[in-house]
Motif scaffolding. Structure first.
Motif, PDB file in Angstrom:
ATOM      1  N   LEU A  97       4.507  13.766 -24.854  1.00  0.00           N
ATOM      2  CA  LEU A  97       4.860  12.973 -23.828  1.00  0.00           C
ATOM      3  C   LEU A  97       6.256  12.550 -23.375  1.00  0.00           C
ATOM      4  O   LEU A  97       7.562  12.387 -22.451  1.00  0.00           O
ATOM      5  N   LEU A  98       6.565  11.857 -24.787  1.00  0.00           N
ATOM      6  CA  LEU A  98       7.925  10.691 -24.696  1.00  0.00           C
ATOM      7  C   LEU A  98       8.800  11.709 -25.103  1.00  0.00           C
ATOM      8  O   LEU A  98       9.749  11.130 -24.373  1.00  0.00           O
ATOM      9  N   SER A  99       8.882  12.656 -25.080  1.00  0.00           N
ATOM     10  CA  SER A  99       9.562  13.486 -25.246  1.00  0.00           C
ATOM     11  C   SER A  99      10.599  14.700 -24.006  1.00  0.00           C
ATOM     12  O   SER A  99      11.708  14.168 -23.553  1.00  0.00           O
ATOM     13  N   ALA A 100       9.395  14.433 -22.989  1.00  0.00           N
ATOM     14  CA  ALA A 100       9.490  15.006 -21.720  1.00  0.00           C
ATOM     15  C   ALA A 100      10.508  13.321 -20.865  1.00  0.00           C
ATOM     16  O   ALA A 100      11.321  13.977 -19.938  1.00  0.00           O
ATOM     17  N   ILE A 101       9.256  12.851 -21.310  1.00  0.00           N
ATOM     18  CA  ILE A 101      10.598  10.926 -20.357  1.00  0.00           C
ATOM     19  C   ILE A 101      11.942  10.931 -20.938  1.00  0.00           C
ATOM     20  O   ILE A 101      12.674  10.792 -20.386  1.00  0.00           O
ATOM     21  N   LEU A 141      10.764   4.455 -14.447  1.00  0.00           N
ATOM     22  CA  LEU A 141       8.891   4.507 -13.950  1.00  0.00           C
ATOM     23  C   LEU A 141       8.794   5.934 -13.187  1.00  0.00           C
ATOM     24  O   LEU A 141       7.988   6.489 -13.599  1.00  0.00           O
ATOM     25  N   SER A 142       9.303   6.857 -12.263  1.00  0.00           N
ATOM     26  CA  SER A 142       9.441   7.783 -12.300  1.00  0.00           C
ATOM     27  C   SER A 142       9.234   8.970 -12.922  1.00  0.00           C
ATOM     28  O   SER A 142       8.395   9.871 -12.562  1.00  0.00           O
ATOM     29  N   SER A 143      10.169   8.937 -13.839  1.00  0.00           N
ATOM     30  CA  SER A 143      10.258   9.794 -14.593  1.00  0.00           C
ATOM     31  C   SER A 143       8.857  10.296 -15.669  1.00  0.00           C
ATOM     32  O   SER A 143       8.392  10.961 -16.208  1.00  0.00           O
ATOM     33  N   ILE A 144       8.281   8.921 -15.714  1.00  0.00           N
ATOM     34  CA  ILE A 144       7.073   8.509 -16.205  1.00  0.00           C
ATOM     35  C   ILE A 144       6.382   9.233 -15.846  1.00  0.00           C
ATOM     36  O   ILE A 144       5.135  10.312 -16.278  1.00  0.00           O
ATOM     37  N   ALA A 200       6.071  12.945 -15.720  1.00  0.00           N
ATOM     38  CA  ALA A 200       6.031  13.424 -16.931  1.00  0.00           C
ATOM     39  C   ALA A 200       4.489  13.438 -16.919  1.00  0.00           C
ATOM     40  O   ALA A 200       4.173  14.628 -17.913  1.00  0.00           O
ATOM     41  N   ILE A 201       3.598  12.116 -16.182  1.00  0.00           N
ATOM     42  CA  ILE A 201       2.047  12.700 -16.827  1.00  0.00           C
ATOM     43  C   ILE A 201       1.302  13.357 -15.793  1.00  0.00           C
ATOM     44  O   ILE A 201       0.845  13.690 -16.100  1.00  0.00           O
ATOM     45  N   LYS A 202       2.390  13.725 -14.367  1.00  0.00           N
ATOM     46  CA  LYS A 202       1.103  14.431 -13.997  1.00  0.00           C
ATOM     47  C   LYS A 202       1.939  15.772 -14.423  1.00  0.00           C
ATOM     48  O   LYS A 202       1.146  17.016 -13.687  1.00  0.00           O
ATOM     49  N   ALA A 203       3.274  16.069 -15.087  1.00  0.00           N
ATOM     50  CA  ALA A 203       2.915  17.349 -15.584  1.00  0.00           C
ATOM     51  C   ALA A 203       1.773  17.753 -16.391  1.00  0.00           C
ATOM     52  O   ALA A 203       1.927  19.082 -17.175  1.00  0.00           O
ATOM     53  N   LYS A 246      -5.432  11.067 -18.197  1.00  0.00           N
ATOM     54  CA  LYS A 246      -5.880   8.794 -18.015  1.00  0.00           C
ATOM     55  C   LYS A 246      -5.168   7.703 -18.692  1.00  0.00           C
ATOM     56  O   LYS A 246      -5.482   6.471 -18.545  1.00  0.00           O
ATOM     57  N   ILE A 247      -5.585   8.222 -19.602  1.00  0.00           N
ATOM     58  CA  ILE A 247      -4.482   7.281 -21.340  1.00  0.00           C
ATOM     59  C   ILE A 247      -3.327   7.113 -20.949  1.00  0.00           C
ATOM     60  O   ILE A 247      -2.750   5.849 -20.625  1.00  0.00           O
ATOM     61  N   PHE A 248      -2.421   7.985 -20.763  1.00  0.00           N
ATOM     62  CA  PHE A 248      -1.665   7.348 -19.946  1.00  0.00           C
ATOM     63  C   PHE A 248      -1.229   6.784 -18.688  1.00  0.00           C
ATOM     64  O   PHE A 248      -0.481   5.677 -18.736  1.00  0.00           O
TER      65      PHE A 248
END
Length: 448
Positions: free
Chosen positions: A128-132, A159-162, A165-168, A176-178
């Motif tokens: 996730l962090l790599s994707a963001i 925030l949109s990038s985050i 990435a979470i949606k993906a 849920k954790i994210f």
């Protein structure tokens, strides 16, 4: 067995419980204040939420009740909030049922309840962090009224990038954790002051100092990972973990305490802390949650959530206890003579500001509906532990502890004991300018 003998046995159990609890105060008069002895670590450190209970106190109260009632297997909290009682119940291998009207509270509890796939989570966090890091969103992923007021444009894009990435992320438990980590990030990067739970704009100087949403999210997420890892270690140490899942059966429902339908199950113990007053003027849980929930996919919390709860910033608070001031005179008539403390308080406020009676009556009326529903969920002789604070209206103290006791007694419940404790620090009082009201709390112990 005749009723007199049953009654005597109940009183003997109550007296033993009173002696066990009072013994702590004999050693230290300020014992229940937990000054310097309270920490919000492992699952209790996953979210900063308004008016959180003291984990150690709830845990010790559970232990005290279990010492006289060893048949307890299920704990119920009708105002579950961030899940302090839930976390302490899990630490003891107890099943738990929690209800709350606020979707952010539900999300926090669901994350705390697991599953606790620490190794998988570590890998998913890296991905996730790599994707963001690689993402640079050119469009804002969400839209709501006031977005430009509450968020700088560059913060909206980060925030949109985050968010995207979470949606993906394919696993819902990880999302849920994210989302929970993102909720903490939204609170830190919005233009609303952190010194209050109500939405108030920061000064221009404060807004200029807001940091990078991506940097803050990474910090929050890594902290969440450490807390989840510690939570798993604690459950393992206590022998209450099986295949990365708590042995406790946990059920969290997004429902209104004053309206919910009766469940089939009967619970053994109730531990809760209801709002100390109507959410519009005391602790604004809804306003606190409004901005974070705009950046969370609500369907990951509850697919049946009505989007209208985010239609305006007071929507959740308006749906909570005392949120509607309509028909306050009819409500008062239904409450009259149920609580002498309430009647006396109403008369005092009438002399100062008659309009403020509507707030008090509407809140107590809704609270009473919630109490009726909560009592119906309990087995016979089940104990209830209510943590309460006395707010002020028109500078007159509202004795919520006495009102609660009298309302419960009017419904056939038995008073057992009350602990008064000072609040050494609590993210509520000074931040909402009601410090003089909330310097103390009462822990009211009743029996069904």
């Amino acid at each position: 067995m005749n009723q007199a003998l049953v009654r005597r046995e109940d009183l003997n159990v109550d007296n033993t419980l009173i002696q066990n609890i009072a013994a702590y105060s004999l050693q230290d008069a300020s014992y229940w204040s937990f000054k310097g002895r309270s920490k919000r670590n492992h699952c209790h450190g996953l979210i900063q939420y308004p008016a959180m209970m003291v984990p150690e106190m709830q845990g010790e109260l559970i232990d005290a009740i279990q010492s006289v009632d060893p048949n307890i297997t299920t704990v119920f909290d009708p105002f579950v909030g961030s899940g302090t009682t839930m976390g302490e119940s899990m630490m003891r291998g107890l099943d738990f049922v929690g209800h709350d009207i606020n979707p952010l509270a539900i999300l926090a509890c669901e994350v705390k309840s697991g599953p606790l796939y620490v190794k998988k989570l570590n890998d998913k966090i890296s991905d996730l962090l790599s994707a963001i890091e690689l993402s640079n969103s050119n469009e804002v992923a969400v839209n709501f009224k006031g977005i430009d007021k509450w968020f700088l444009k560059e913060i909206q894009l980060e925030l949109s990038s985050i968010y995207l990435a979470i949606k993906a992320e394919p696993s819902k438990w990880a999302r849920k954790i994210f989302w929970l980590a993102l909720s903490n990030t939204v609170r830190s990067t919005c233009n609303s002051r952190s010194s209050t739970y109500k939405l108030h704009i920061k000064s221009e100087e404060q807004i200029e100092k807001i940091g990078s949403a991506k940097v803050i999210f990474k910090k929050n997420l890594l902290k969440s990972f450490e807390n989840i890892k510690a939570h798993k270690e604690m459950l393992t140490k206590n022998g209450h973990l099986k295949r990365s899942k708590s042995v406790s059966k946990v059920s969290i429902k997004n429902v209104d305490a004053k309206l919910r339908k009766k469940s089939k199950q009967k619970f053994d113990l109730l531990i809760s802390s209801p709002p100390y007053g109507d959410n519009s003027t005391t602790v604004t849980y809804g306003q606190f949650s409004y901005l974070p929930l705009q950046w969370i996919d609500l369907s990951d919390i509850n697919e049946k959530i009505d989007p209208s709860i985010l239609s305006y910033q007071n929507a959740i608070d308006s749906s909570s206890l005392g949120g509607s001031l309509k028909e306050s005179e009819d409500k008062r008539l239904k409450l009259i003579n149920r609580s002498s403390s309430l009647d006396i308080c109403i008369e005092k406020i009438l002399k100062v500001n008659p309009e403020n009676i509507k707030k008090l009556v509407s809140f107590v009326y809704d609270l009473d509906l919630s109490l009726k529903n909560a009592i119906d969920e309990l087995r016979d002789n089940a104990y209830m532990i209510w943590t309460l604070g006395n707010r002020r209206i028109s500078d007159i103290e509202v004795p919520l502890d006495k009102i609660m006791r009298e309302l419960l007694e009017s419904r056939g419940c038995t008073y057992v004991y009350e602990i008064e404790r000072t609040i050494p620090s609590k993210r509520m009082a000074s931040r909402n300018q009601i410090a003089s009201t909330m310097g103390k709390e009462s822990v009211l112990i009743m029996r069904r």
